[in-house]
Design a protein around this motif. Structure first.
Motif, mmCIF file in Angstrom:
data_model
loop_
_atom_site.group_PDB
_atom_site.id
_atom_site.type_symbol
_atom_site.label_atom_id
_atom_site.label_comp_id
_atom_site.label_asym_id
_atom_site.label_seq_id
_atom_site.Cartn_x
_atom_site.Cartn_y
_atom_site.Cartn_z
ATOM 1 N N CYS A 92 9.007 -12.129 12.853
ATOM 2 C CA CYS A 92 10.087 -11.337 12.088
ATOM 3 C C CYS A 92 9.798 -9.899 11.991
ATOM 4 O O CYS A 92 8.610 -9.598 11.713
ATOM 5 C CB CYS A 92 10.484 -11.738 10.592
ATOM 6 S SG CYS A 92 11.615 -11.100 9.996
ATOM 7 N N GLY A 94 11.889 -7.687 10.293
ATOM 8 C CA GLY A 94 13.019 -7.360 9.217
ATOM 9 C C GLY A 94 12.319 -6.298 8.277
ATOM 10 O O GLY A 94 10.850 -6.293 8.247
ATOM 11 N N THR A 95 13.003 -5.707 7.291
ATOM 12 C CA THR A 95 12.486 -4.902 6.348
ATOM 13 C C THR A 95 11.226 -5.528 5.533
ATOM 14 O O THR A 95 10.313 -5.056 5.385
ATOM 15 C CB THR A 95 13.576 -4.410 5.489
ATOM 16 O OG1 THR A 95 14.559 -3.816 6.284
ATOM 17 C CG2 THR A 95 13.154 -3.254 4.736
ATOM 18 N N ALA A 96 11.658 -6.766 4.905
ATOM 19 C CA ALA A 96 10.774 -7.357 4.069
ATOM 20 C C ALA A 96 9.266 -7.682 4.627
ATOM 21 O O ALA A 96 8.398 -7.611 4.160
ATOM 22 C CB ALA A 96 11.266 -8.516 3.342
ATOM 23 N N CYS A 97 9.573 -8.171 6.006
ATOM 24 C CA CYS A 97 8.161 -8.390 6.802
ATOM 25 C C CYS A 97 7.631 -7.028 7.276
ATOM 26 O O CYS A 97 6.316 -6.973 7.360
ATOM 27 C CB CYS A 97 8.757 -9.232 8.044
ATOM 28 S SG CYS A 97 9.052 -11.079 7.723
ATOM 29 N N ALA A 132 15.450 -9.982 13.797
ATOM 30 C CA ALA A 132 15.730 -9.152 12.781
ATOM 31 C C ALA A 132 15.328 -9.830 11.418
ATOM 32 O O ALA A 132 15.168 -9.134 10.358
ATOM 33 C CB ALA A 132 17.281 -8.826 12.696
ATOM 34 N N CYS A 133 15.481 -10.935 11.067
ATOM 35 C CA CYS A 133 15.090 -11.895 9.993
ATOM 36 C C CYS A 133 15.379 -13.404 10.147
ATOM 37 O O CYS A 133 16.225 -13.805 10.484
ATOM 38 C CB CYS A 133 16.247 -11.358 8.640
ATOM 39 S SG CYS A 133 15.948 -12.366 7.285
ATOM 40 N N LEU A 134 14.283 -13.914 9.597
ATOM 41 C CA LEU A 134 13.998 -15.422 9.809
ATOM 42 C C LEU A 134 14.753 -16.059 8.682
ATOM 43 O O LEU A 134 14.901 -17.193 8.263
ATOM 44 C CB LEU A 134 12.853 -15.755 10.155
ATOM 45 C CG LEU A 134 12.075 -15.397 11.470
ATOM 46 C CD1 LEU A 134 10.725 -15.775 11.496
ATOM 47 C CD2 LEU A 134 12.885 -16.357 12.512
ATOM 48 N N GLY A 135 15.230 -15.377 7.576
ATOM 49 C CA GLY A 135 15.911 -15.881 6.229
ATOM 50 C C GLY A 135 15.056 -16.502 5.337
ATOM 51 O O GLY A 135 15.361 -17.196 4.572
ATOM 52 N N THR A 136 13.588 -16.133 5.407
ATOM 53 C CA THR A 136 12.615 -16.690 4.386
ATOM 54 C C THR A 136 11.862 -15.467 4.108
ATOM 55 O O THR A 136 10.660 -15.512 4.177
ATOM 56 C CB THR A 136 11.779 -17.670 5.034
ATOM 57 O OG1 THR A 136 11.039 -17.093 6.355
ATOM 58 C CG2 THR A 136 12.580 -18.870 5.549
HETATM 59 S S1 FES Z 1 12.670 -9.852 6.675
HETATM 60 FE FE1 FES Z 1 11.387 -11.305 7.709
HETATM 61 S S2 FES Z 1 12.210 -13.265 6.860
HETATM 62 FE FE2 FES Z 1 13.719 -11.878 6.238
#
Ligand code: FES
Length: 175
Positions: A92, A94-97, A132-136
């Motif tokens: 992932c 994504g932003t959080a990751c 982009a995001c794995l939903g976790t």
């Molecule tokens: S940003 Fe990585 S799991 Fe959502």
């Protein structure tokens, strides 16, 4: 998503493809795209990916320009233009990751496997993708190997995951 592999791509034996194409027909009123997607799905199901010679045959058979076919294939993430590894690694970004160290996770995957985003290891064991995001996001930074999630990763944990995964896959019980 399309991808590349470190080794040269061997084209598969396409005998039987004509019968597969014959089983689909362009009904009056239906669009090229409406027949194209099921045809591409059937080809990918048979060969595991979409060989370029097969796409050429689809173009000739249905009278669809090859450029249109590539347009569809590259638009949908479900289609692959190169053979895939037996296991898919999704990292992932994504932003959080990202804020929790996704770049370290990806660079460690690259070090461990020797290939990067969109590539497949030469022995065809792993294909690496970024998503982009794995939903976790609560597990950030996260990666998946096939259907399994691995969260709160750092370089050490990534190395451990692959060590254990390989051991599990290569154990006699797993065969
Ligand atoms: S940003 Fe990585 S799991 Fe959502």
């Amino acid at each position: 998503m399309s991808g590349t592999i470190a080794a040269s791509v061997k084209q598969p034996d396409l005998s039987g493809l004509d019968e597969l194409l014959e089983s689909f027909s362009l009904e009056p009123g239906s669009t090229q795209r409406s027949v194209l997607i099921p045809v591409l799905q059937a080809i990918q199901e048979r060969y595991g990916w979409l060989p370029k010679d097969a796409l050429r045959r689809v173009s000739e058979h249905f009278g669809i320009p090859l450029s249109n076919i590539y347009g569809v294939v590259t638009f949908y993430a479900q289609f692959y233009l190169a053979p895939r590894g037996r296991h898919t690694v999704r990292c992932c970004r994504g932003t959080a990751c990202h804020v929790r160290g996704a770049s370290i996770v990806l660079s460690t995957i690259e070090q461990v496997l020797g290939v990067g985003d969109g590539e497949t290891t030469p022995e065809m064991a792993f294909t690496v993708e970024t998503v982009a995001c794995l939903g976790t996001c609560f597990l950030a930074p996260v990666m998946m190997i096939d259907e399994n999630y691995y969260g709160k990763l750092d370089a050490k944990k990534v190395r451990q995951v692959f060590k254990e995964f390989r051991k599990a896959v290569e154990s006699p019980e797993a065969k």
